[in-house]
Design a protein around this motif. Structure first.
Motif, PDB file in Angstrom:
ATOM      1  N   ARG A  48      -4.207 -39.719   7.057  1.00  0.00           N
ATOM      2  CA  ARG A  48      -4.497 -39.344   5.662  1.00  0.00           C
ATOM      3  C   ARG A  48      -3.746 -38.071   5.306  1.00  0.00           C
ATOM      4  O   ARG A  48      -3.580 -37.187   6.148  1.00  0.00           O
ATOM      5  CB  ARG A  48      -6.005 -39.124   5.485  1.00  0.00           C
ATOM      6  CG  ARG A  48      -6.779 -40.435   5.476  1.00  0.00           C
ATOM      7  CD  ARG A  48      -8.239 -40.193   5.457  1.00  0.00           C
ATOM      8  NE  ARG A  48      -8.647 -39.433   6.633  1.00  0.00           N
ATOM      9  CZ  ARG A  48      -9.900 -39.253   7.002  1.00  0.00           C
ATOM     10  NH1 ARG A  48     -10.868 -39.730   6.289  1.00  0.00           N
ATOM     11  NH2 ARG A  48     -10.179 -38.562   8.089  1.00  0.00           N
ATOM     12  N   SER A  50      -4.609 -35.533   3.896  1.00  0.00           N
ATOM     13  CA  SER A  50      -5.399 -34.293   3.989  1.00  0.00           C
ATOM     14  C   SER A  50      -5.736 -33.930   5.435  1.00  0.00           C
ATOM     15  O   SER A  50      -6.471 -32.977   5.680  1.00  0.00           O
ATOM     16  CB  SER A  50      -6.698 -34.468   3.200  1.00  0.00           C
ATOM     17  OG  SER A  50      -7.383 -35.598   3.714  1.00  0.00           O
ATOM     18  N   ASP A  51      -5.202 -34.703   6.407  1.00  0.00           N
ATOM     19  CA  ASP A  51      -5.549 -34.453   7.812  1.00  0.00           C
ATOM     20  C   ASP A  51      -4.677 -33.378   8.453  1.00  0.00           C
ATOM     21  O   ASP A  51      -3.527 -33.159   8.051  1.00  0.00           O
ATOM     22  CB  ASP A  51      -5.352 -35.738   8.639  1.00  0.00           C
ATOM     23  CG  ASP A  51      -6.512 -36.711   8.477  1.00  0.00           C
ATOM     24  OD1 ASP A  51      -7.575 -36.306   7.978  1.00  0.00           O
ATOM     25  OD2 ASP A  51      -6.330 -37.887   8.845  1.00  0.00           O
ATOM     26  N   ARG A  81     -17.598 -45.725  10.873  1.00  0.00           N
ATOM     27  CA  ARG A  81     -16.189 -45.940  11.262  1.00  0.00           C
ATOM     28  C   ARG A  81     -15.541 -46.993  10.381  1.00  0.00           C
ATOM     29  O   ARG A  81     -14.419 -46.831   9.915  1.00  0.00           O
ATOM     30  CB  ARG A  81     -16.095 -46.381  12.727  1.00  0.00           C
ATOM     31  CG  ARG A  81     -16.180 -45.240  13.684  1.00  0.00           C
ATOM     32  CD  ARG A  81     -15.933 -45.679  15.120  1.00  0.00           C
ATOM     33  NE  ARG A  81     -16.497 -44.671  15.983  1.00  0.00           N
ATOM     34  CZ  ARG A  81     -17.602 -44.802  16.709  1.00  0.00           C
ATOM     35  NH1 ARG A  81     -18.257 -45.939  16.729  1.00  0.00           N
ATOM     36  NH2 ARG A  81     -18.060 -43.813  17.437  1.00  0.00           N
ATOM     37  N   LEU A  83     -16.359 -47.853   7.361  1.00  0.00           N
ATOM     38  CA  LEU A  83     -16.143 -47.307   6.012  1.00  0.00           C
ATOM     39  C   LEU A  83     -14.921 -46.390   5.995  1.00  0.00           C
ATOM     40  O   LEU A  83     -14.112 -46.423   5.067  1.00  0.00           O
ATOM     41  CB  LEU A  83     -17.389 -46.550   5.537  1.00  0.00           C
ATOM     42  CG  LEU A  83     -18.615 -47.425   5.239  1.00  0.00           C
ATOM     43  CD1 LEU A  83     -19.837 -46.560   4.935  1.00  0.00           C
ATOM     44  CD2 LEU A  83     -18.332 -48.372   4.071  1.00  0.00           C
ATOM     45  N   GLY A  84     -14.801 -45.587   7.065  1.00  0.00           N
ATOM     46  CA  GLY A  84     -13.650 -44.682   7.175  1.00  0.00           C
ATOM     47  C   GLY A  84     -12.342 -45.457   7.218  1.00  0.00           C
ATOM     48  O   GLY A  84     -11.341 -45.081   6.598  1.00  0.00           O
ATOM     49  N   GLN A  85     -12.342 -46.604   7.935  1.00  0.00           N
ATOM     50  CA  GLN A  85     -11.118 -47.407   8.031  1.00  0.00           C
ATOM     51  C   GLN A  85     -10.795 -48.068   6.698  1.00  0.00           C
ATOM     52  O   GLN A  85      -9.637 -48.143   6.299  1.00  0.00           O
ATOM     53  CB  GLN A  85     -11.279 -48.452   9.128  1.00  0.00           C
ATOM     54  CG  GLN A  85     -11.150 -47.818  10.507  1.00  0.00           C
ATOM     55  CD  GLN A  85     -11.553 -48.767  11.616  1.00  0.00           C
ATOM     56  OE1 GLN A  85     -11.871 -49.912  11.369  1.00  0.00           O
ATOM     57  NE2 GLN A  85     -11.557 -48.272  12.830  1.00  0.00           N
ATOM     58  N   LEU A  86     -11.838 -48.517   5.999  1.00  0.00           N
ATOM     59  CA  LEU A  86     -11.604 -49.119   4.674  1.00  0.00           C
ATOM     60  C   LEU A  86     -10.957 -48.110   3.743  1.00  0.00           C
ATOM     61  O   LEU A  86     -10.038 -48.428   2.988  1.00  0.00           O
ATOM     62  CB  LEU A  86     -12.941 -49.570   4.065  1.00  0.00           C
ATOM     63  CG  LEU A  86     -13.415 -50.968   4.442  1.00  0.00           C
ATOM     64  CD1 LEU A  86     -14.752 -51.244   3.779  1.00  0.00           C
ATOM     65  CD2 LEU A  86     -12.393 -52.021   4.018  1.00  0.00           C
ATOM     66  N   GLU A  87     -11.446 -46.856   3.845  1.00  0.00           N
ATOM     67  CA  GLU A  87     -10.901 -45.789   3.009  1.00  0.00           C
ATOM     68  C   GLU A  87      -9.401 -45.630   3.271  1.00  0.00           C
ATOM     69  O   GLU A  87      -8.620 -45.311   2.393  1.00  0.00           O
ATOM     70  CB  GLU A  87     -11.660 -44.504   3.346  1.00  0.00           C
ATOM     71  CG  GLU A  87     -11.424 -43.349   2.411  1.00  0.00           C
ATOM     72  CD  GLU A  87     -11.911 -42.049   3.054  1.00  0.00           C
ATOM     73  OE1 GLU A  87     -12.923 -42.076   3.789  1.00  0.00           O
ATOM     74  OE2 GLU A  87     -11.249 -41.029   2.820  1.00  0.00           O
ATOM     75  N   GLN A  88      -9.001 -45.865   4.535  1.00  0.00           N
ATOM     76  CA  GLN A  88      -7.580 -45.735   4.889  1.00  0.00           C
ATOM     77  C   GLN A  88      -6.817 -47.039   4.683  1.00  0.00           C
ATOM     78  O   GLN A  88      -5.650 -47.146   5.054  1.00  0.00           O
ATOM     79  CB  GLN A  88      -7.459 -45.333   6.363  1.00  0.00           C
ATOM     80  CG  GLN A  88      -7.926 -43.924   6.637  1.00  0.00           C
ATOM     81  CD  GLN A  88      -8.154 -43.696   8.124  1.00  0.00           C
ATOM     82  OE1 GLN A  88      -7.717 -44.471   8.963  1.00  0.00           O
ATOM     83  NE2 GLN A  88      -8.837 -42.625   8.447  1.00  0.00           N
ATOM     84  N   GLY A  89      -7.498 -48.043   4.146  1.00  0.00           N
ATOM     85  CA  GLY A  89      -6.844 -49.322   3.882  1.00  0.00           C
ATOM     86  C   GLY A  89      -6.657 -50.158   5.128  1.00  0.00           C
ATOM     87  O   GLY A  89      -5.827 -51.069   5.168  1.00  0.00           O
ATOM     88  N   SER A 131     -15.172 -35.299  12.062  1.00  0.00           N
ATOM     89  CA  SER A 131     -16.136 -36.028  11.256  1.00  0.00           C
ATOM     90  C   SER A 131     -17.037 -36.835  12.191  1.00  0.00           C
ATOM     91  O   SER A 131     -16.615 -37.201  13.290  1.00  0.00           O
ATOM     92  CB  SER A 131     -15.410 -36.964  10.291  1.00  0.00           C
ATOM     93  OG  SER A 131     -14.602 -36.187   9.447  1.00  0.00           O
TER      94      SER A 131
END
Ligand code: NDP
Length: 377
Positions: A48, A50-51, A81, A83-89, A131
């Motif tokens: 991401r 912002s990382d 996890r 949800l986090g992956q979905l956020e990253q597509g 996180s």
């Protein structure tokens, strides 16, 4: 590419090995400490913008690390996890959470930043947290959002600084978010900290004292000097007169339970009808979900907190849960207090990276006096 945002990474890490591998303590199942093994793993990519990528110098071992590796909290963490992956597509139904790397916080040096990171740059010394669903810091490198790190002055001791981020943000969440005592409102408040000599407790005694609260720290006999040195009035829970004295007191504005196990008899120590709260750091939520599944576990937990509050609210007191939460402003406040010597990191034991399983066992033995740290430098 899996690293669309990485900048300067290879050069700044300074590795000759272009396969970008690192040593990491990992688990390929939920076998507890015996399952921990030192693996060559891929350096986590910056996915991401912002990382930041951090080369770890030291990290703490928390009680949560020792239970996560046995499968505690697995259903909830897997949802986080996903949800986090979905956020990253990333949508990969076959992807599993294994291998797992423990470690919730770190001190280290920034070696790579995503394109949208501002205020944190390569070469900076930082402390920070990962996180809840992120891969851990018991490895040579870790990736985390830049909002989870804070610049750390060079003269602050590495092990002391590494003792703080996770426990301090947990303590902050308990006092400020759940307990609703902010820095400006703490003066003169009476706070009872159960588990005052542990990781969270040793931080809270100091933080609340610095904010002007009157802190009582409940610990066992051999920890009384330590707790007094942290600014709290120590009380020995092994003395049979301690609990009756506290429950008869009825003058506390806030109780934080950081002792590992709830003891609701202490609720009576709170002032009645003044909005005073008992905040526990050992809520049954994850255990209920582990045992019953998401829906039934949530319902059971909601029923438990409602029942508990039916009793305590009828006596004019509130029972609440608290959880670790990343918090950029709190991390900056805590780092400032550390850098200006208003608080210190309490270190129980330091283990070299190669002895990480021994560090986990040390935490599992209990009776913490501050934090257990592993060092990589
Ligand atoms: P530690 O193990 O570092 O500290 C616990 C301390 O409590 C030890 O010093 C222990 O020493 C003491 N203790 C044990 N029994 C009692 C008692 N009856 N009265 C007073 N003190 C007692 O844990 P942490 O500080 O890291 O965490 C505190 C709790 O919070 C843990 O249960 C942890 O799992 C939980 N936690 C929850 C989080 C969340 O998100 N909800 C996040 C982080 C932590 P001794 O046995 O010698 O008295």
């Amino acid at each position: 590419s899996t690293r669309p945002y990485a900048t300067q990474t290879e050069e700044s890490i300074g590795v000759e090995d272009k396969r970008l591998r690192m040593r990491a303590w990992q688990l390929n199942g939920y076998d507890g400490v015996e399952g921990l093994s030192l693996e060559m793993a891929r350096i986590p990519p910056i996915l991401r913008p912002s990382d930041v990528l951090v080369k770890v110098h030291a990290a703490s071992v928390n009680p949560i690390d020792t239970v996560l590796i046995g499968g505690y909290g697995r259903p909830v963490l897997n949802i986080m996890r996903a949800l986090g992956q979905l956020e990253q597509g990333i949508v990969d139904p076959n992807q599993t959470e294994l291998p797992i790397t423990g470690g919730r916080d770190f001190v280290g040096e920034v070696v790579g930043v995503g394109q949208r990171v501002r205020g944190i740059s390569v070469g900076q010394r930082v402390l920070g947290v990962v996180s809840p669903q992120g891969q851990g810091s018991h490895a040579e490198f870790v990736v985390t959002p830049s909002s989870n790190v804070c610049s750390l002055p060079d003269d602050v001791n590495t092990e002391e600084a590494a003792s703080l981020p996770y426990t301090a943000l947990t303590g902050w969440s308990a006092v400020v978010v759940s307990g609703m005592i902010t820095p400006g409102k703490a003066l003169g408040k009476r706070v009872l900290v159960l588990g005052a000599a542990g990781g969270v407790g040793s931080f809270l005694c100091q933080l609340l004292s610095v904010w002007g609260a009157q802190v009582t720290g409940v610990c066992s006999n051999d920890a009384m000097d330590l707790v007094a040195s942290l600014g709290a009035e120590p009380l020995d829970y092994t003395d049979p007169s301690t609990k009756p004295m506290l429950t008869a007191d009825k003058g506390y504005d806030l109780i934080i339970n950081a002792a590992g196990k709830d003891d609701l008899e202490y609720l009576s120590a709170l002032k009645p009808w003044m909005g005073a709260s008992y905040v526990t750091l050992s809520p049954p939520l994850l255990t209920n979900i582990d045992q019953r599944g998401l829906a039934a576990g949530l319902i059971k937990s909601a029923r438990e907190i409602a029942c508990q509050n039916l009793t305590s609210l009828s006596e004019g007191r509130v029972y609440k849960w608290a959880f670790f939460m990343p918090n950029t402003r709190a991390l900056s406040h805590i780092t400032h207090l550390l850098a200006t010597h208003m608080i210190r990191g309490v270190v129980d034991g330091v283990f070299p990276f190669s002895q990480t399983p021994q560090a986990y066992k040390h935490v599992l033995n209990g009776h913490a006096r501050g934090k257990t740290i592993i060092t990589l430098t």
